[in-house]
Design a protein around this motif. Structure first.
Motif, mmCIF file in Angstrom:
data_model
loop_
_atom_site.group_PDB
_atom_site.id
_atom_site.type_symbol
_atom_site.label_atom_id
_atom_site.label_comp_id
_atom_site.label_asym_id
_atom_site.label_seq_id
_atom_site.Cartn_x
_atom_site.Cartn_y
_atom_site.Cartn_z
ATOM 1 N N SER A 59 0.828 -1.197 0.000
ATOM 2 C CA SER A 59 0.000 0.000 0.000
ATOM 3 C C SER A 59 0.867 1.253 0.000
ATOM 4 O O SER A 59 2.028 1.231 0.433
ATOM 5 C CB SER A 59 -0.939 0.024 1.214
ATOM 6 O OG SER A 59 -0.220 0.309 2.412
ATOM 7 N N VAL A 60 0.276 2.341 -0.495
ATOM 8 C CA VAL A 60 0.915 3.656 -0.481
ATOM 9 C C VAL A 60 -0.125 4.667 -0.020
ATOM 10 O O VAL A 60 -1.237 4.713 -0.548
ATOM 11 C CB VAL A 60 1.449 4.048 -1.871
ATOM 12 C CG1 VAL A 60 2.001 5.477 -1.850
ATOM 13 C CG2 VAL A 60 2.524 3.079 -2.336
ATOM 14 N N SER A 61 0.246 5.491 0.982
ATOM 15 C CA SER A 61 -0.653 6.534 1.499
ATOM 16 C C SER A 61 -0.015 7.895 1.252
ATOM 17 O O SER A 61 1.091 8.161 1.716
ATOM 18 C CB SER A 61 -0.895 6.339 2.997
ATOM 19 O OG SER A 61 -1.530 5.097 3.260
ATOM 20 N N LEU A 62 -0.714 8.743 0.503
ATOM 21 C CA LEU A 62 -0.241 10.082 0.192
ATOM 22 C C LEU A 62 -1.056 11.075 1.023
ATOM 23 O O LEU A 62 -2.262 11.242 0.802
ATOM 24 C CB LEU A 62 -0.395 10.381 -1.299
ATOM 25 C CG LEU A 62 0.212 9.349 -2.271
ATOM 26 C CD1 LEU A 62 0.045 9.809 -3.715
ATOM 27 C CD2 LEU A 62 1.669 9.084 -1.942
ATOM 28 N N LEU A 63 -0.396 11.706 1.971
ATOM 29 C CA LEU A 63 -1.067 12.588 2.929
ATOM 30 C C LEU A 63 -0.776 14.041 2.586
ATOM 31 O O LEU A 63 0.339 14.517 2.731
ATOM 32 C CB LEU A 63 -0.582 12.249 4.354
ATOM 33 C CG LEU A 63 -0.619 10.761 4.722
ATOM 34 C CD1 LEU A 63 -0.093 10.549 6.135
ATOM 35 C CD2 LEU A 63 -2.019 10.182 4.564
ATOM 36 N N GLN A 64 -1.786 14.710 2.080
ATOM 37 C CA GLN A 64 -1.688 16.113 1.663
ATOM 38 C C GLN A 64 -0.468 16.331 0.771
ATOM 39 O O GLN A 64 0.422 17.123 1.033
ATOM 40 C CB GLN A 64 -1.685 17.037 2.881
ATOM 41 C CG GLN A 64 -2.975 16.971 3.677
ATOM 42 C CD GLN A 64 -4.202 17.118 2.761
ATOM 43 O OE1 GLN A 64 -4.999 16.196 2.621
ATOM 44 N NE2 GLN A 64 -4.336 18.277 2.112
ATOM 45 N N MET A 74 -3.654 2.499 -3.202
ATOM 46 C CA MET A 74 -3.026 3.792 -2.964
ATOM 47 C C MET A 74 -4.125 4.723 -2.491
ATOM 48 O O MET A 74 -5.181 4.832 -3.134
ATOM 49 C CB MET A 74 -2.381 4.351 -4.240
ATOM 50 C CG MET A 74 -1.814 5.765 -4.081
ATOM 51 S SD MET A 74 -1.021 6.388 -5.605
ATOM 52 C CE MET A 74 0.508 5.447 -5.589
ATOM 53 N N ILE A 75 -3.919 5.376 -1.337
ATOM 54 C CA ILE A 75 -4.924 6.298 -0.826
ATOM 55 C C ILE A 75 -4.340 7.709 -0.811
ATOM 56 O O ILE A 75 -3.137 7.900 -0.598
ATOM 57 C CB ILE A 75 -5.434 5.901 0.576
ATOM 58 C CG1 ILE A 75 -4.351 6.058 1.635
ATOM 59 C CG2 ILE A 75 -5.982 4.476 0.550
ATOM 60 C CD1 ILE A 75 -4.879 5.928 3.061
ATOM 61 N N ILE A 76 -5.209 8.698 -1.058
ATOM 62 C CA ILE A 76 -4.776 10.094 -1.172
ATOM 63 C C ILE A 76 -5.735 10.974 -0.390
ATOM 64 O O ILE A 76 -6.924 11.046 -0.719
ATOM 65 C CB ILE A 76 -4.759 10.543 -2.641
ATOM 66 C CG1 ILE A 76 -3.821 9.664 -3.471
ATOM 67 C CG2 ILE A 76 -4.343 12.010 -2.748
ATOM 68 C CD1 ILE A 76 -3.913 9.906 -4.962
ATOM 69 N N THR A 77 -5.252 11.621 0.665
ATOM 70 C CA THR A 77 -6.090 12.600 1.357
ATOM 71 C C THR A 77 -5.988 13.931 0.624
ATOM 72 O O THR A 77 -4.910 14.328 0.162
ATOM 73 C CB THR A 77 -5.666 12.798 2.825
ATOM 74 O OG1 THR A 77 -4.378 13.413 2.888
ATOM 75 C CG2 THR A 77 -5.640 11.466 3.563
ATOM 76 N N ALA A 127 -7.714 5.577 -4.132
ATOM 77 C CA ALA A 127 -8.862 6.091 -3.382
ATOM 78 C C ALA A 127 -8.594 7.545 -3.024
ATOM 79 O O ALA A 127 -7.749 7.839 -2.168
ATOM 80 C CB ALA A 127 -9.097 5.260 -2.125
ATOM 81 N N ASN A 128 -9.269 8.466 -3.713
ATOM 82 C CA ASN A 128 -9.206 9.881 -3.361
ATOM 83 C C ASN A 128 -10.132 10.126 -2.178
ATOM 84 O O ASN A 128 -11.349 9.972 -2.295
ATOM 85 C CB ASN A 128 -9.647 10.747 -4.540
ATOM 86 C CG ASN A 128 -8.618 10.820 -5.639
ATOM 87 O OD1 ASN A 128 -7.416 10.830 -5.375
ATOM 88 N ND2 ASN A 128 -9.070 10.874 -6.887
ATOM 89 N N MET A 139 -2.240 17.686 -5.766
ATOM 90 C CA MET A 139 -2.900 16.460 -5.333
ATOM 91 C C MET A 139 -3.483 16.598 -3.929
ATOM 92 O O MET A 139 -4.560 16.083 -3.646
ATOM 93 C CB MET A 139 -1.920 15.288 -5.397
ATOM 94 C CG MET A 139 -2.582 13.939 -5.338
ATOM 95 S SD MET A 139 -1.445 12.575 -5.662
ATOM 96 C CE MET A 139 -1.132 12.773 -7.411
ATOM 97 N N GLY A 140 -2.784 17.296 -3.028
ATOM 98 C CA GLY A 140 -3.303 17.481 -1.681
ATOM 99 C C GLY A 140 -4.517 18.373 -1.625
ATOM 100 O O GLY A 140 -5.236 18.391 -0.627
ATOM 101 N N SER A 141 -4.756 19.099 -2.697
ATOM 102 C CA SER A 141 -5.937 19.950 -2.777
ATOM 103 C C SER A 141 -7.098 19.263 -3.490
ATOM 104 O O SER A 141 -8.253 19.418 -3.107
ATOM 105 C CB SER A 141 -5.583 21.256 -3.510
ATOM 106 O OG SER A 141 -6.620 22.199 -3.445
#
Length: 405
Positions: free
Chosen positions: A268-273, A305-308, A376-377, A344-346
């Motif tokens: 998994s990959v988590s992209l935080l802001q 992959m999740i993106i906040t 997952a946005n 992407m964080g926006s």
């Protein structure tokens, strides 16, 4: 730390600073019997203490939200420390914040924090008193900053705006400060219309924009080289442990670059802001057949992959509004999902085939349904108030859900 933990420091070129640290991190994963190894990568900050606080806070939240059905899983954490230059917070991006009553002093402070070359730093400081009155000083200031901007790769979906790279100094200062505020609308009337002090605000904006592209380049190297090396070492020594990445701000670009480059199997990959382009994972983002730098990467994962993302993140939103203004974009919603210079964080990942219907960041205990190889946005307005608000339990719950997916 609540979980087994080790650190690995990287150099500016992305390489591991101390092989002994890497060996210790690998040994920690092995000796702990971890079923899951999570690499954390911080964003803008030249203070390792702040990065460690971020890791400790997220670690605490991960422990707090650990689900009962994960009792047979053991999580180990490796904190990556890379030499990022301090990027402005949201107030500073806007030309405000501390030192607004003395913009010259604020600019001098920011030059000292962000320009690493001592010769260039000294000359920029010398030019500050002249910026409001001298076109020649503004031209030299801009030329010095241009020398710090890394060359964009071919096909880069997020190159420095051509106006910033090639425009005449007065046009660039007008676009960066002018009377246009931060609405993103191009300034009108020429730089001669900037009020006293306005040139200094524009100079701060240009410095911050230069820092952005420097950190974008360095984060990519940190991920593709150093984080990749750590992943491969852990995979070789602990082949039964699932590998996960989570990155904040520019660190999100680093982990995406690592996921794109590594031959190691990632879960998994988590992209935080994330502070990089919302087209980085895109296919044909411009209608001309061009793909983002990391397109196809989600499909390499055995998990999600999740993106906040949230428009509450003014640091990312305003940075891209500035880039849009320098590029003379006239989109109705500057910095939003339709802007070529959107973050992407926006906005989450745009024009990305692996991304389905947008979801929300959920409260602790609510169930996610993440599928392998998908994006997952997670719209996060309810639980993320600003760029740095990524270590709360709701974020941790999403990261843990991705790990267990």
């Amino acid at each position: 730390m609540k979980h087994p933990y080790a650190e690995v420091q990287l150099r500016k070129d992305g390489t591991v600073h101390d092989p002994a640290e890497l060996s210790a991190a690998v040994d920690m994963v092995k000796s702990s019997g971890a079923t899951d190894a999570l690499l954390l990568v911080h964003g803008w900050n030249n203070d390792m203490g702040a990065a460690r606080r971020l890791y400790a806070n997220l670690d605490t939240s991960l422990k707090a939200v650990e689900p009962a059905d994960a009792a047979d899983r053991t999580l180990a954490i490796i904190g990556i420390l890379w030499p990022s230059v301090k990027w402005a917070d949201d107030d500073s991006v806007a030309g405000g914040g501390a030192g607004l009553e003395d913009p010259a002093a604020a600019l001098v402070l920011e030059i000292s924090e962000r320009v690493e070359d001592p010769t260039v730093q000294a000359r920029l400081v010398e030019l500050v008193p002249e910026l409001d009155t001298s076109p020649a000083a503004r031209a030299e200031y801009l030329d010095l900053l241009r020398g710090l901007i890394p060359e964009a790769a071919d096909g880069d979906e997020e190159p420095p705006p051509s106006t910033l790279v090639e425009g005449d100094a007065e046009t660039v200062f007008d676009a960066a400060g002018g009377s246009s505020g931060l609405s993103g609308a191009p300034a009108t009337g020429g730089a001669a219309g900037i009020s006293v002090g306005g040139f200094l605000k524009a100079a701060r904006t240009l410095l911050n924009t230069t820092t952005y592209y420097t950190m974008k380049d360095r984060a990519g190297k940190a991920g593709a080289v150093g984080v990749n090396q750590v992943l491969q070492a852990v995979a070789a020594a602990a082949p039964d442990a699932d590998l996960h990445l989570a990155g904040h701000s520019f660190g999100a670009r680093a982990v995406t670059a690592a996921a794109h480059a590594t031959p190691a199997q990632l879960s998994s990959v988590s992209l935080l802001q994330a502070a990089f382009s919302h087209y980085a994972l895109a296919t044909d983002y411009d209608g001309k057949g061009h793909n983002g730098a990391f397109w196809g990467t989600p499909g390499k994962l055995s998990g999600p992959m999740i993106i906040t993302h949230t428009r509450n993140d003014r640091a990312v939103g305003l940075a891209y509004a500035i880039a849009s203004r320098l590029a003379r974009q006239t989109a109705a919603g500057v910095g939003d999902a339709g802007d070529p210079y959107g973050g992407m964080g926006s906005n989450g990942a745009q024009k990305t085939p692996e991304a389905g219907v947008d979801q929300e960041l959920l409260d602790v205990g609510a169930a996610y349904h993440f599928a392998p190889g998908t994006v997952a946005n997670l719209q996060a307005d309810r639980f993320i108030d600003n760029h740095g608000d990524v270590s709360n339990e709701q974020v941790a719950h999403a990261v843990y859900s991705a790990i267990l997916a």
